[in-house]
Design a protein around this motif. Structure first.
Motif, PDB file in Angstrom:
ATOM      1  N   PRO A  47      32.246  13.160 -20.470  1.00  0.00           N
ATOM      2  CA  PRO A  47      33.068  12.994 -21.680  1.00  0.00           C
ATOM      3  C   PRO A  47      32.296  12.473 -22.882  1.00  0.00           C
ATOM      4  O   PRO A  47      32.523  12.916 -24.007  1.00  0.00           O
ATOM      5  N   ALA A  48      31.388  11.522 -22.665  1.00  0.00           N
ATOM      6  CA  ALA A  48      30.633  10.962 -23.790  1.00  0.00           C
ATOM      7  C   ALA A  48      29.786  12.037 -24.459  1.00  0.00           C
ATOM      8  O   ALA A  48      29.655  12.064 -25.688  1.00  0.00           O
ATOM      9  N   ILE A  49      29.202  12.924 -23.669  1.00  0.00           N
ATOM     10  CA  ILE A  49      28.374  13.998 -24.218  1.00  0.00           C
ATOM     11  C   ILE A  49      29.247  15.036 -24.911  1.00  0.00           C
ATOM     12  O   ILE A  49      28.882  15.576 -25.958  1.00  0.00           O
ATOM     13  N   SER A  50      30.427  15.296 -24.352  1.00  0.00           N
ATOM     14  CA  SER A  50      31.354  16.223 -25.001  1.00  0.00           C
ATOM     15  C   SER A  50      31.748  15.710 -26.384  1.00  0.00           C
ATOM     16  O   SER A  50      31.775  16.461 -27.361  1.00  0.00           O
ATOM     17  N   ASP A  73      26.226   5.814 -23.929  1.00  0.00           N
ATOM     18  CA  ASP A  73      27.523   5.774 -23.251  1.00  0.00           C
ATOM     19  C   ASP A  73      27.840   4.330 -22.890  1.00  0.00           C
ATOM     20  O   ASP A  73      27.548   3.857 -21.782  1.00  0.00           O
ATOM     21  N   TYR A  74      28.472   3.616 -23.809  1.00  0.00           N
ATOM     22  CA  TYR A  74      28.767   2.213 -23.611  1.00  0.00           C
ATOM     23  C   TYR A  74      30.004   1.974 -22.746  1.00  0.00           C
ATOM     24  O   TYR A  74      30.466   0.840 -22.621  1.00  0.00           O
ATOM     25  N   GLY A  75      30.522   3.029 -22.147  1.00  0.00           N
ATOM     26  CA  GLY A  75      31.541   2.858 -21.123  1.00  0.00           C
ATOM     27  C   GLY A  75      30.921   2.416 -19.812  1.00  0.00           C
ATOM     28  O   GLY A  75      31.628   2.006 -18.887  1.00  0.00           O
ATOM     29  N   PRO A  81      21.319   3.254 -16.428  1.00  0.00           N
ATOM     30  CA  PRO A  81      20.714   4.080 -17.491  1.00  0.00           C
ATOM     31  C   PRO A  81      21.817   4.835 -18.236  1.00  0.00           C
ATOM     32  O   PRO A  81      22.349   5.819 -17.743  1.00  0.00           O
ATOM     33  N   ARG A  82      22.162   4.366 -19.406  1.00  0.00           N
ATOM     34  CA  ARG A  82      23.338   4.898 -20.108  1.00  0.00           C
ATOM     35  C   ARG A  82      23.007   5.467 -21.485  1.00  0.00           C
ATOM     36  O   ARG A  82      23.911   5.805 -22.255  1.00  0.00           O
ATOM     37  N   GLY A 111      27.960  -7.569 -19.253  1.00  0.00           N
ATOM     38  CA  GLY A 111      27.241  -6.319 -19.052  1.00  0.00           C
ATOM     39  C   GLY A 111      28.011  -5.116 -19.549  1.00  0.00           C
ATOM     40  O   GLY A 111      27.502  -3.991 -19.519  1.00  0.00           O
ATOM     41  N   LEU A 112      29.235  -5.348 -20.030  1.00  0.00           N
ATOM     42  CA  LEU A 112      30.081  -4.262 -20.525  1.00  0.00           C
ATOM     43  C   LEU A 112      30.484  -4.503 -21.976  1.00  0.00           C
ATOM     44  O   LEU A 112      30.800  -5.639 -22.361  1.00  0.00           O
TER      45      LEU A 112
END
Length: 211
Positions: A47-50, A73-75, A81-82, A111-112
């Motif tokens: 989804p983040a890339i979409s 992708d901060y989800g 590795p995000r 961490g989130l």
């Protein structure tokens, strides 16, 4: 969920013809042109890339080079590795890296990312589309400036939100503590990886931050 490096789309995006100079006021943006973004509603596209591909299409006239983008992708937890370098032409994640988020986005150091902010002094990460600009050498070594393209990050240049390396982003720390350290809102990477990140994500490309 950890996103592995894999092919997820096909087709490509046309490249722009200009390069960035050292400040937002001197950036020359190419005229709008069709961005041949391939359909990205496939279930295997994260989804983040979409969302990043939607942003790439929306900002087509302001992104000179659309062959490669980056997605933060901060989800995901900071111990994963995000930060993904995506080769749009090949339809693949080239590499994924550990990346920090801002102290103000995670005051309890969980961490989130709890929230984003564009406010000066917030020490928080911002969401939205960034345009990568020139490199410079500062207190963190070689770094890359960013211009915010959206209302939620349009103060990024003034806030000095940049890409840089930092000792507090470390693979061993991620393994033992399940998270890495926090920045003051910048995209901070492992010292041993920052040169590679700066090389892969050159000037005139999209960096998209989301949760």
């Amino acid at each position: 969920m950890t996103i592995s490096r894999r092919q997820f789309i096909g087709g490509g995006v046309s490249l722009g013809a200009s390069i960035l100079t050292s400040s937002p006021s001197s950036i020359t943006h190419p005229a709008a042109r069709p961005a041949s973004i391939i359909p990205h509603s496939l279930p295997e596209v994260p989804p983040a890339i979409s969302r990043a591909l939607d942003a790439l299409a929306g900002h087509a006239s302001r992104i000179p080079f659309r062959d490669r983008i980056a997605v933060a992708d901060y989800g995901l937890n900071s111990g994963q590795p995000r930060f993904h370098i995506v080769n749009v032409e090949m339809g693949a994640i080239e590499e994924s890296y550990l990346v920090s988020h801002g102290r103000g986005s995670d005051p309890e150091n969980t961490g989130l990312v709890q929230h984003f902010s564009n406010r000066p002094g917030s020490n928080a990460s911002s969401s939205g589309s960034f345009l990568t600009a020139n490199t410079y050498v500062g207190k963190h070594g070689k770094s890359r400036r960013l211009e915010g393209l959206d209302e939620e990050n349009d103060l990024a240049w003034d806030r000095a939100i940049v890409i840089h390396g930092a000792e507090y982003v470390d693979g061993a720390m991620a393994e033992t503590q399940g998270r890495v350290g926090r920045s003051l809102g910048c995209f901070a990477f492992e010292r041993g990886k920052i040169a590679e990140v700066l090389e892969r994500l050159g000037p005139g490309r999209l960096l998209y931050s989301t949760k």
